[in-house]
Design a protein around this motif. Structure first.
Motif, PDB file in Angstrom:
ATOM      1  N   LYS A 266      -6.693   6.724   7.135  1.00 57.55           N
ATOM      2  CA  LYS A 266      -6.407   7.813   6.196  1.00 57.55           C
ATOM      3  C   LYS A 266      -7.268   9.041   6.497  1.00 57.55           C
ATOM      4  O   LYS A 266      -6.813  10.172   6.351  1.00 57.55           O
ATOM      5  CB  LYS A 266      -6.624   7.338   4.762  1.00 57.55           C
TER       6      LYS A 266
ATOM      7  N   PHE B  81      -4.135   6.214  -3.384  1.00 58.27           N
ATOM      8  CA  PHE B  81      -2.987   6.756  -2.675  1.00 58.27           C
ATOM      9  C   PHE B  81      -3.270   6.665  -1.180  1.00 58.27           C
ATOM     10  O   PHE B  81      -4.211   7.280  -0.690  1.00 58.27           O
ATOM     11  CB  PHE B  81      -2.778   8.215  -3.098  1.00 58.27           C
ATOM     12  N   TRP B  82      -2.475   5.870  -0.477  1.00 62.95           N
ATOM     13  CA  TRP B  82      -2.786   5.661   0.938  1.00 62.95           C
ATOM     14  C   TRP B  82      -2.013   6.585   1.851  1.00 62.95           C
ATOM     15  O   TRP B  82      -2.579   7.172   2.767  1.00 62.95           O
ATOM     16  CB  TRP B  82      -2.503   4.209   1.347  1.00 62.95           C
ATOM     17  N   VAL B  83      -0.722   6.646   1.646  1.00 59.44           N
ATOM     18  CA  VAL B  83       0.083   7.416   2.609  1.00 59.44           C
ATOM     19  C   VAL B  83       1.297   8.003   1.904  1.00 59.44           C
ATOM     20  O   VAL B  83       1.857   7.394   0.994  1.00 59.44           O
ATOM     21  CB  VAL B  83       0.512   6.511   3.791  1.00 59.44           C
TER      22      VAL B  83
ATOM     23  N   PHE C  13       0.825  -1.219   0.000  1.00 58.92           N
ATOM     24  CA  PHE C  13       0.000   0.000   0.000  1.00 58.92           C
ATOM     25  C   PHE C  13       0.854   1.261   0.000  1.00 58.92           C
ATOM     26  O   PHE C  13       0.434   2.291  -0.481  1.00 58.92           O
ATOM     27  CB  PHE C  13      -0.970   0.001   1.190  1.00 58.92           C
TER      28      PHE C  13
ATOM     29  N   ASN D  40      -5.565  10.798   9.103  1.00 59.10           N
ATOM     30  CA  ASN D  40      -4.357  11.416   8.543  1.00 59.10           C
ATOM     31  C   ASN D  40      -4.716  12.693   7.794  1.00 59.10           C
ATOM     32  O   ASN D  40      -3.968  13.663   7.789  1.00 59.10           O
ATOM     33  CB  ASN D  40      -3.664  10.428   7.599  1.00 59.10           C
TER      34      ASN D  40
END
Lengths: 281, 162
Positions: B61, A196-198, A189, B64
């Protein structure tokens, strides 16, 4: 009762020699000494006379089980610590390996690895699946794994501060991912940009998110072997979050990952009467 | 608590991300609307086919990205449109909530519930409860933020630093 490393090494060499000589396996995966530095490194041998290069000592920290995924179609023997056997059992449960292609040389009564903090929490110490074993089995009753964790005593704010301090040192080298037996995805991931995760930068917010996401992927699969922590070049407590989930799985669902090749993983199974702590009613 | 803090909490309107399953909870929200039941406008709804569709990573997320709280709602156990999607989801959410609270996220920000298509009134009550819970713990400062600073300022400060 303490197993002698010299005796373990000799037994492993004996098994490897016989297996290769009789052509039962194409390859033996074990530990050896690096030619120049003398450090312990994974060793892959294909000829019987090479078997005297195999060793086993307190520095054999790598989880060798992950290498099996590279040799799925050939017959392989592997020197497996108890944690490796749990990883292999998980792979078998997830249908990633064929049992008939595998010869497992288990280490009985594993004395633990120098510097690995997970070993004092180990509940196994004997291989869960094996074909041959080296050393003497440890009596389960003798074990007294540590279950308490000082992080549990802290307040939420203290824990947040603790993890911020830890993860602020993360350089996103992904050594924890490479060392972990769970992380065999072809595309991680972290490398995915659709979705787009992180973010890949070393900003604290992204580091923190990365470690949360990594831990969530390991929920119910982490065997608490400590390979991630051993691999981390920054000495970050990367095992704390997945280890917490291991404890939760044990308490709520009485589930231990990798104890049986037939078991389902925690999150691919359910019970109609599962507890739901913290749900709003 | 000084005056500025009091003011901030008084005027604080949390942004709460709500994942609602298409078959029960989204219909409940719809019913609440068509029955003209009032509830706070703090939720931002994402309609998903099933609570089993919600990857726990989506919720991480959301935090985040600065959401103050998350609400996840699906069909009651046993009522799933896809037979057992919410059963799988339940284990995932329990694990996720344990993980987030262990990492220091306040328990009040992570909310899970079940809500059937006929429970419009209950849905409005759940939203009120969740908004109260999140207001109680105040704005989310982000994984990088200590108390006393807003999410965005803290991020900007850290961008050049570590």
């Amino acid at each position: 009762m303490e197993n002698n490393y010299k005796k373990l090494t000799e037994e492993i060499r004996g098994f490897a020699f016989e297996l290769l000589k009789d052509g039962k396996v194409d390859r033996v995966i074990g530990y050896g000494k690096e030619e120049y530095s003398g450090e312990v490194t994974p060793l892959f041998i294909t000829a019987p006379d090479e078997s005297n290069r195999l060793i086993f000592n307190s520095e054999c920290s790598m989880l060798l089980a992950k290498y099996l995924l590279n040799y799925r179609e050939s017959r392989v023997a592997i020197v497996a610590k108890p944690c490796d056997t749990r990883a292999i059992a998980s792979y078998l449960a997830e249908n990633l390996l064929k049992r008939e292609n595998l010869v497992i040389i288990g280490i009985n009564g594993c004395p633990g690895i120098t510097g690995n903090t997970a070993c004092i929490e180990c509940t196994v110490r004997n291989p869960v699946i094996f074909d041959f074993t080296a050393g003497e089995a440890i009596d389960k009753a003798e074990l007294s794994p540590r279950v308490a964790n000082e992080l549990e005593e802290m307040t939420a704010a203290e824990r947040l501060a603790y993890f911020q301090e830890e993860f602020s040192r993360c350089i996103r080298c992904y050594a924890c991912r490479e060392a972990c037996y769970v992380c065999y995805c072809e595309e991680c991931f972290t490398d995915s940009n659709q979705p787009f995760w992180v973010g890949g930068s070393v900003k604290l917010k992204d580091n923190f998110t990365f470690h949360l996401m990594r831990s969530m992927h390991m929920a119910g699969r982490c065997i608490n072997c400590g390979a991630c922590e051993m691999a981390c070049p920054e000495g970050i407590d990367v095992r704390a979050l997945p280890a917490k989930l291991t404890r939760v799985a044990r308490e709520l669902y009485n589930y231990e990952a990798g104890m049986d090749p037939e078991q389902k993983t925690l999150l691919t199974d359910y019970d109609v009467n599962d507890p739901q702590p913290g749900f709003l009613d | 608590m000084n005056q500025a803090d009091t003011k901030q909490i008084d005027t604080f309107e949390p942004k709460i991300l709500a994942f609602l399953c298409n078959w029960c909870s989204y219909a409940a929200a719809d019913l609440a609307g068509s029955s003209r039941i009032q509830y706070p406008p703090n939720i931002r709804v994402i309609r998903v086919p099933c609570s089993g569709r919600i990857d726990p990573l989506l919720i991480i997320k959301a935090f985040n990205s600065g959401a103050d709280g998350v609400l996840v709602s699906g069909c009651h156990p046993g009522d799933c449109h896809y037979t057992d999607g919410n059963m799988y989801a339940r284990r995932r959410f329990v694990m996720l909530k344990e993980l987030l609270t262990f990492a220091g996220v306040e328990e009040e920000r992570v909310n899970f519930t079940w809500c059937s298509a006929s429970e419009g009134k209950r849905f409005a009550g759940i939203v009120r409860e969740v908004v109260d819970r999140v207001k109680k713990v105040g704005p989310w400062k982000g994984f990088a933020g200590p108390a006393g600073q807003g999410f965005l300022e803290r991020e900007g400060e850290l961008a050049g630093g570590k």
